[in-house]
Scaffold this motif. Structure first.
Motif, PDB file in Angstrom:
ATOM      1  N   ILE A 155      -3.302   1.705   0.543  1.00 43.13           N
ATOM      2  CA  ILE A 155      -3.723   0.431  -0.051  1.00 43.13           C
ATOM      3  C   ILE A 155      -2.658  -0.634   0.167  1.00 43.13           C
ATOM      4  O   ILE A 155      -2.952  -1.761   0.564  1.00 43.13           O
ATOM      5  CB  ILE A 155      -4.028   0.611  -1.557  1.00 43.13           C
ATOM      6  CG1 ILE A 155      -5.291   1.471  -1.723  1.00 43.13           C
ATOM      7  CG2 ILE A 155      -4.214  -0.746  -2.239  1.00 43.13           C
ATOM      8  CD1 ILE A 155      -5.542   1.919  -3.150  1.00 43.13           C
ATOM      9  N   GLN A 156      -1.409  -0.284  -0.058  1.00 43.90           N
ATOM     10  CA  GLN A 156      -0.308  -1.240   0.128  1.00 43.90           C
ATOM     11  C   GLN A 156      -0.178  -1.653   1.590  1.00 43.90           C
ATOM     12  O   GLN A 156       0.087  -2.812   1.896  1.00 43.90           O
ATOM     13  CB  GLN A 156       1.001  -0.642  -0.376  1.00 43.90           C
ATOM     14  CG  GLN A 156       1.050  -0.525  -1.892  1.00 43.90           C
ATOM     15  CD  GLN A 156       2.291   0.210  -2.380  1.00 43.90           C
ATOM     16  OE1 GLN A 156       2.942   0.930  -1.629  1.00 43.90           O
ATOM     17  NE2 GLN A 156       2.593   0.039  -3.661  1.00 43.90           N
ATOM     18  N   ALA A 157      -0.394  -0.731   2.501  1.00 43.56           N
ATOM     19  CA  ALA A 157      -0.276  -1.040   3.928  1.00 43.56           C
ATOM     20  C   ALA A 157      -1.404  -1.948   4.409  1.00 43.56           C
ATOM     21  O   ALA A 157      -1.242  -2.686   5.381  1.00 43.56           O
ATOM     22  CB  ALA A 157      -0.267   0.254   4.745  1.00 43.56           C
ATOM     23  N   GLU A 158      -2.550  -1.913   3.717  1.00 44.18           N
ATOM     24  CA  GLU A 158      -3.714  -2.693   4.140  1.00 44.18           C
ATOM     25  C   GLU A 158      -3.748  -4.100   3.555  1.00 44.18           C
ATOM     26  O   GLU A 158      -4.564  -4.916   3.964  1.00 44.18           O
ATOM     27  CB  GLU A 158      -4.998  -1.950   3.743  1.00 44.18           C
ATOM     28  CG  GLU A 158      -5.182  -0.657   4.508  1.00 44.18           C
ATOM     29  CD  GLU A 158      -6.279   0.219   3.927  1.00 44.18           C
ATOM     30  OE1 GLU A 158      -6.848  -0.127   2.874  1.00 44.18           O
ATOM     31  OE2 GLU A 158      -6.551   1.263   4.529  1.00 44.18           O
ATOM     32  N   ILE A 159      -2.870  -4.397   2.609  1.00 44.98           N
ATOM     33  CA  ILE A 159      -2.871  -5.723   1.974  1.00 44.98           C
ATOM     34  C   ILE A 159      -2.629  -6.790   3.033  1.00 44.98           C
ATOM     35  O   ILE A 159      -1.693  -6.715   3.823  1.00 44.98           O
ATOM     36  CB  ILE A 159      -1.815  -5.797   0.853  1.00 44.98           C
ATOM     37  CG1 ILE A 159      -2.228  -4.884  -0.300  1.00 44.98           C
ATOM     38  CG2 ILE A 159      -1.636  -7.242   0.365  1.00 44.98           C
ATOM     39  CD1 ILE A 159      -1.207  -4.765  -1.405  1.00 44.98           C
ATOM     40  N   GLY A 160      -3.528  -7.781   3.060  1.00 45.83           N
ATOM     41  CA  GLY A 160      -3.403  -8.881   4.008  1.00 45.83           C
ATOM     42  C   GLY A 160      -3.993  -8.606   5.374  1.00 45.83           C
ATOM     43  O   GLY A 160      -3.941  -9.453   6.253  1.00 45.83           O
ATOM     44  N   THR A 161      -4.583  -7.423   5.562  1.00 39.80           N
ATOM     45  CA  THR A 161      -5.213  -7.105   6.842  1.00 39.80           C
ATOM     46  C   THR A 161      -6.725  -7.089   6.672  1.00 39.80           C
ATOM     47  O   THR A 161      -7.234  -7.150   5.554  1.00 39.80           O
ATOM     48  CB  THR A 161      -4.758  -5.725   7.377  1.00 39.80           C
ATOM     49  OG1 THR A 161      -5.330  -4.703   6.555  1.00 39.80           O
ATOM     50  CG2 THR A 161      -3.247  -5.598   7.392  1.00 39.80           C
ATOM     51  N   LYS A 162      -7.441  -6.972   7.773  1.00 41.21           N
ATOM     52  CA  LYS A 162      -8.903  -6.931   7.677  1.00 41.21           C
ATOM     53  C   LYS A 162      -9.394  -5.621   7.063  1.00 41.21           C
ATOM     54  O   LYS A 162     -10.561  -5.488   6.730  1.00 41.21           O
ATOM     55  CB  LYS A 162      -9.547  -7.165   9.039  1.00 41.21           C
ATOM     56  CG  LYS A 162      -9.447  -6.025  10.024  1.00 41.21           C
ATOM     57  CD  LYS A 162     -10.194  -6.375  11.291  1.00 41.21           C
ATOM     58  CE  LYS A 162     -10.217  -5.226  12.271  1.00 41.21           C
ATOM     59  NZ  LYS A 162     -10.974  -5.533  13.464  1.00 41.21           N
ATOM     60  N   TYR A 163      -8.507  -4.651   6.875  1.00 43.97           N
ATOM     61  CA  TYR A 163      -8.881  -3.373   6.281  1.00 43.97           C
ATOM     62  C   TYR A 163      -8.674  -3.344   4.770  1.00 43.97           C
ATOM     63  O   TYR A 163      -8.952  -2.328   4.133  1.00 43.97           O
ATOM     64  CB  TYR A 163      -8.118  -2.227   6.946  1.00 43.97           C
ATOM     65  CG  TYR A 163      -8.355  -2.181   8.428  1.00 43.97           C
ATOM     66  CD1 TYR A 163      -9.617  -1.903   8.930  1.00 43.97           C
ATOM     67  CD2 TYR A 163      -7.337  -2.456   9.335  1.00 43.97           C
ATOM     68  CE1 TYR A 163      -9.860  -1.892  10.290  1.00 43.97           C
ATOM     69  CE2 TYR A 163      -7.570  -2.444  10.692  1.00 43.97           C
ATOM     70  CZ  TYR A 163      -8.835  -2.161  11.159  1.00 43.97           C
ATOM     71  OH  TYR A 163      -9.073  -2.150  12.507  1.00 43.97           O
ATOM     72  N   GLU A 164      -8.234  -4.449   4.204  1.00 44.12           N
ATOM     73  CA  GLU A 164      -8.068  -4.521   2.752  1.00 44.12           C
ATOM     74  C   GLU A 164      -9.441  -4.384   2.087  1.00 44.12           C
ATOM     75  O   GLU A 164     -10.420  -4.977   2.535  1.00 44.12           O
ATOM     76  CB  GLU A 164      -7.419  -5.859   2.373  1.00 44.12           C
ATOM     77  CG  GLU A 164      -7.044  -5.962   0.925  1.00 44.12           C
ATOM     78  CD  GLU A 164      -6.244  -7.226   0.613  1.00 44.12           C
ATOM     79  OE1 GLU A 164      -5.860  -7.379  -0.534  1.00 44.12           O
ATOM     80  OE2 GLU A 164      -6.019  -8.048   1.525  1.00 44.12           O
ATOM     81  N   ASP A 165      -9.508  -3.597   1.038  1.00 43.72           N
ATOM     82  CA  ASP A 165     -10.757  -3.346   0.290  1.00 43.72           C
ATOM     83  C   ASP A 165     -11.828  -2.679   1.140  1.00 43.72           C
ATOM     84  O   ASP A 165     -13.013  -2.980   1.020  1.00 43.72           O
ATOM     85  CB  ASP A 165     -11.313  -4.634  -0.318  1.00 43.72           C
ATOM     86  CG  ASP A 165     -10.396  -5.218  -1.372  1.00 43.72           C
ATOM     87  OD1 ASP A 165      -9.753  -4.422  -2.087  1.00 43.72           O
ATOM     88  OD2 ASP A 165     -10.324  -6.445  -1.480  1.00 43.72           O
ATOM     89  N   THR A 166     -11.419  -1.769   2.010  1.00 49.07           N
ATOM     90  CA  THR A 166     -12.393  -1.033   2.808  1.00 49.07           C
ATOM     91  C   THR A 166     -12.659   0.332   2.179  1.00 49.07           C
ATOM     92  O   THR A 166     -11.827   0.867   1.448  1.00 49.07           O
ATOM     93  CB  THR A 166     -11.922  -0.822   4.262  1.00 49.07           C
ATOM     94  OG1 THR A 166     -10.668  -0.154   4.248  1.00 49.07           O
ATOM     95  CG2 THR A 166     -11.829  -2.109   5.022  1.00 49.07           C
ATOM     96  N   THR A 167     -13.823   0.865   2.481  1.00 48.91           N
ATOM     97  CA  THR A 167     -14.175   2.227   2.100  1.00 48.91           C
ATOM     98  C   THR A 167     -14.199   3.043   3.379  1.00 48.91           C
ATOM     99  O   THR A 167     -14.740   2.593   4.396  1.00 48.91           O
ATOM    100  CB  THR A 167     -15.552   2.268   1.413  1.00 48.91           C
ATOM    101  OG1 THR A 167     -15.536   1.380   0.295  1.00 48.91           O
ATOM    102  CG2 THR A 167     -15.884   3.661   0.932  1.00 48.91           C
ATOM    103  N   ILE A 168     -13.608   4.220   3.328  1.00 43.62           N
ATOM    104  CA  ILE A 168     -13.490   5.050   4.524  1.00 43.62           C
ATOM    105  C   ILE A 168     -14.466   6.218   4.417  1.00 43.62           C
ATOM    106  O   ILE A 168     -14.438   6.976   3.453  1.00 43.62           O
ATOM    107  CB  ILE A 168     -12.046   5.553   4.686  1.00 43.62           C
ATOM    108  CG1 ILE A 168     -11.088   4.366   4.755  1.00 43.62           C
ATOM    109  CG2 ILE A 168     -11.915   6.443   5.915  1.00 43.62           C
ATOM    110  CD1 ILE A 168      -9.630   4.743   4.666  1.00 43.62           C
ATOM    111  N   PHE A 169     -15.336   6.324   5.423  1.00 41.39           N
ATOM    112  CA  PHE A 169     -16.345   7.373   5.468  1.00 41.39           C
ATOM    113  C   PHE A 169     -16.048   8.298   6.635  1.00 41.39           C
ATOM    114  O   PHE A 169     -15.722   7.842   7.724  1.00 41.39           O
ATOM    115  CB  PHE A 169     -17.742   6.775   5.670  1.00 41.39           C
ATOM    116  CG  PHE A 169     -18.136   5.781   4.617  1.00 41.39           C
ATOM    117  CD1 PHE A 169     -18.674   6.199   3.414  1.00 41.39           C
ATOM    118  CD2 PHE A 169     -17.968   4.420   4.839  1.00 41.39           C
ATOM    119  CE1 PHE A 169     -19.043   5.277   2.446  1.00 41.39           C
ATOM    120  CE2 PHE A 169     -18.337   3.493   3.875  1.00 41.39           C
ATOM    121  CZ  PHE A 169     -18.877   3.928   2.669  1.00 41.39           C
TER     122      PHE A 169
END
Length: 111
Positions: free
Chosen positions: A52-66
């Motif tokens: 979560i911390q690594a994704e902050i500010g990227t297009k992957y922020e708030d993503t769900t992984i399936f």
């Protein structure tokens, strides 16, 4: 760490939808809409605080992984939409397992 330890982890249902032109048979009018392409069983991957911390500010922020079976992934495209428990998500990344061809990871983000 493996993506899936046991096939019993595929315990959620996911639908993939594509945008198509729909023809009204009565009027002949055409409209664009989302139709189900296919559905399959998936595993929703738990996101760690580190991720979560690594994704902050990227297009992957708030993503769900399936995680889905690899053979289903050939039907998935970046223009598809995910319907998961009534939530509509856009496909932002498809990460296939080209080495073992077992599982594919699909990232979905709320629109």
């Amino acid at each position: 760490m493996p993506l899936i330890n046991n096939v019993n982890q595929f315990n959620d249902r996911i639908k993939f939808e594509e945008e198509k032109t729909i023809v009204n048979e009565e009027t002949g009018g055409k409209t664009k809409g989302w139709v189900e392409k296919f559905s399959c069983w998936c595993h929703v991957k738990t996101t760690t605080m580190k991720d979560i911390q690594a994704e902050i500010g990227t297009k992957y922020e708030d993503t769900t992984i399936f995680v889905v079976r690899h053979e289903m992934a050939s039907n998935i495209s970046m223009s598809d939409r995910i319907d998961f428990n009534g939530q509509k998500l856009e496909v932002v990344r498809i990460n296939p397992d080209n080495a073992y061809k077992e599982f594919t990871v699909v990232y979905g983000k709320k629109k």
